[in-house]
Design an enzyme around this catalytic site. Structure first.
Site, short mmCIF file in Angstrom:
data_model
loop_
_atom_site.label_atom_id
_atom_site.label_comp_id
_atom_site.label_asym_id
_atom_site.label_seq_id
_atom_site.Cartn_x
_atom_site.Cartn_y
_atom_site.Cartn_z
N GLU A 159 23.62 20.40 0.92
CA GLU A 159 24.24 19.60 1.98
C GLU A 159 25.78 19.62 1.94
O GLU A 159 26.43 18.57 1.91
CB GLU A 159 23.71 18.17 1.95
CG GLU A 159 22.21 18.12 2.23
CD GLU A 159 21.64 16.72 2.35
OE1 GLU A 159 22.36 15.74 2.07
OE2 GLU A 159 20.44 16.59 2.70
N GLU A 278 14.26 20.26 2.20
CA GLU A 278 14.00 18.83 2.06
C GLU A 278 13.49 18.31 3.40
O GLU A 278 14.04 18.67 4.45
CB GLU A 278 15.27 18.04 1.72
CG GLU A 278 15.82 18.24 0.33
CD GLU A 278 17.05 17.36 0.07
OE1 GLU A 278 17.18 16.31 0.75
OE2 GLU A 278 17.86 17.74 -0.77
#
Length: 501
Positions: A159, A278
């Site tokens: 991220e 995810e």
């Protein structure tokens, strides 16, 4: 109760790609040194059997991999790494290696994230970063065999579009990290598959577009693209918890399609695999939604469609041994996991088990809609998963009636997970929400966390059988139909035993 009737055509074909067991998430890698972590992972592997596992913290200081000698030269310590990797391999898991975060002695800054203080700044030396990555991969190849290790996917960072995970969310600096790391990995063995940028929602379209453009301009043959997928609104904080409402599912699926469209806009990358490394409902580890039957039903619908255009999707996470915001106070605290602390399966655990059951035999999908997936197996049996998902409580139950061609009688098996028959969260609440469970309370919660199993023998009428069962609000049901005859032992009469005659 509303009735939903479906007439099944066993010769029909419906689009359904079931990759439910490809990968699962974990917290930081150092947590694998905990006994409870290993017990939860063993339970998950016994029932679901994931192929890969992905988590943060490979290079964090608690794993102790990167060290420096008295003269400042790099040293590598693989003591904990070997323990963790040995435990994964012993449970049949391949790592999906996420390269991050930054060792403190190699970091260019002091910014950290989470309770466990993972450093999220670029390397002070890209040369030393690359050497560390190459040394790690060479060590793994030596220990577990090169032919095995080159099958482990590699993802660069996590991220980077969020400033907490990558200092200033500096896009160009991340591209430098990816570019440098990609070729460092390929130096060890060009068969390694390397991907990124592992972005989360919000700015995902901007980042993926820019990432693909950078790879195009630099002629980087990226092996796959990774992103994340969460499906709740911004949480509202209350004490230790964050309460989040579910988003519209269709909006989430539409967002995922943009990634496919962006990648396919580049001829040289068209068809490249997308891995959702995810996904869950909420993106915080203290959202009570995660522990509910509503979560299980919502995820059931997600699993029916996440394979549309994506090579894999990794639930975040397998268990509740997890410390992003500190050590949890209670066994049910809204953790990400499929399993609550104490090895108590949550309702969503069974959603994954049910989808894995669809893969036990060869077959193909004959029906899929917003409430159900049905497969016809090569041996003549049928099996499916059905759910009654509500994004906000409605109180609406419905009865499902399926008509299926059949020439002989057989057995219908129904496994139900809903708020009535498989709801350990309610039992824990009724017990007074104890923070520390006694052995008796723990045993009760484990028993309350099991699906309700029902079986029926059904004979065909006019060449068809009817499979009927209720779907209560936020319920998930696994059902299987298998033609079979009763072959009693000499003198045995079930009807006589049960006093039916």
């Amino acid at each position: 109760m509303t009735e939903k009737r479906v007439v099944l055509d066993i010769n029909a074909e419906a689009a359904f790609s079931n990759q439910v067991d490809y990968c699962v998430g974990t917290g930081r890698m150092g947590l694998a040194l905990h006994q409870e972590y290993q017990e939860q992972l063993k339970l998950v592997q016994e029932y679901i059997g994931f192929k890969h596992i992905r988590g943060h913290g490979l290079f964090c200081d608690d794993m102790a991999i990167y060290q420096e000698g008295e003269d400042g030269s790099p040293e590598y310590n693989y003591t904990y790494l070997d323990r963790v990797m040995d435990s994964y391999r012993g449970l049949g898991l391949k790592p999906f290696l996420e390269l991050g975060f930054m060792p403190g002695k190699l970091a260019s800054g002091s910014q950290t994230i989470f309770y466990w203080k993972g450093n999220t700044t670029p390397p002070a030396s890209y040369e030393r970063w690359n050497d560390m990555v190459k040394a790690l991969l060479e060590h793994l190849c030596q220990r577990y065999g090169r032919e095995e290790v080159v099958t482990w996917p590699i993802e660069v960072w996590n991220e980077p579009n969020l400033p907490g995970f990558w200092e200033h969310a500096d896009m160009q600096e991340y591209f430098r990290l990816f570019h440098s790391t990609f070729y460092a990995v390929k130096e060890v063995d060009p068969r390694f598959r390397v991907g990124g940028p592992a972005v989360c929602g919000g700015s995902d379209e901007v980042w993926i577009k820019a990432f693909m453009e950078y790879c195009h301009e630099q002629e980087i043959p990226v092996d796959f693209v990774t992103r994340h997928h969460y499906t709740t609104e911004f949480p509202q904080k209350a004490g230790h918890y964050g309460y989040a409402e579910l988003q519209d599912s269709e909006g989430g699926f539409a967002n995922l399609r943009t990634t496919r469209d962006i990648i396919d806009g580049y001829p040289e990358y068209r068809g490249r695999e997308i891995h959702i490394t995810e996904f869950n409902t909420s993106y915080i580890p203290n959202c009570p939604l995660h522990d509910t039957n509503q979560n299980a039903a919502f995820i059931a619908r997600q699993l029916s469609r996440l394979g549309d255009g994506n090579a894999s999707y990794s639930y975040w996470t397998f268990g509740d041994v997890f410390e992003e915001q500190g050590v949890p106070f209670t066994p049910f605290h809204g953790g990400f996991g499929l399993v609550a602390n104490g090895c108590i399966p949550k309702p969503t655990f069974w959603t994954f088990v049910f989808y894995k059951n669809l893969k036990e035999k060869p077959g193909h999908c004959i029906y899929k809609d917003d409430h159900m997936v049905v497969l016809k197996m090569e041996d003549g049996s049928c099996r499916g998963v059905a759910w009654n998902m509500t994004e906000k409580r409605s109180g609406e139950d419905f009865a499902l009636r399926l008509e299926l061609p059949a020439g002989e009688e057989g057995c219908l098996v129904i496994q139900t997970v809903d708020e009535v028959c498989c709801n350990p969260l309610k039992v824990w609440h009724d017990l007074g929400e104890p923070a520390s469970l006694t052995s008796q309370e723990l045993e009760l919660l484990r028993r309350a966390a099991q699906p309700y199993v029902e079986t029926r023998r059904i004979a065909p009428r006019d060449g068809r059988v009817e499979l009927a069962f209720p779907l209560r609000e936020n319920g998930v049901v696994y059902f299987s139909w298998e033609p079979c005859q009763v072959r009693s032992d000499r003198g045995y009469s079930y009807e006589r035993v049960m006093q039916y005659q």
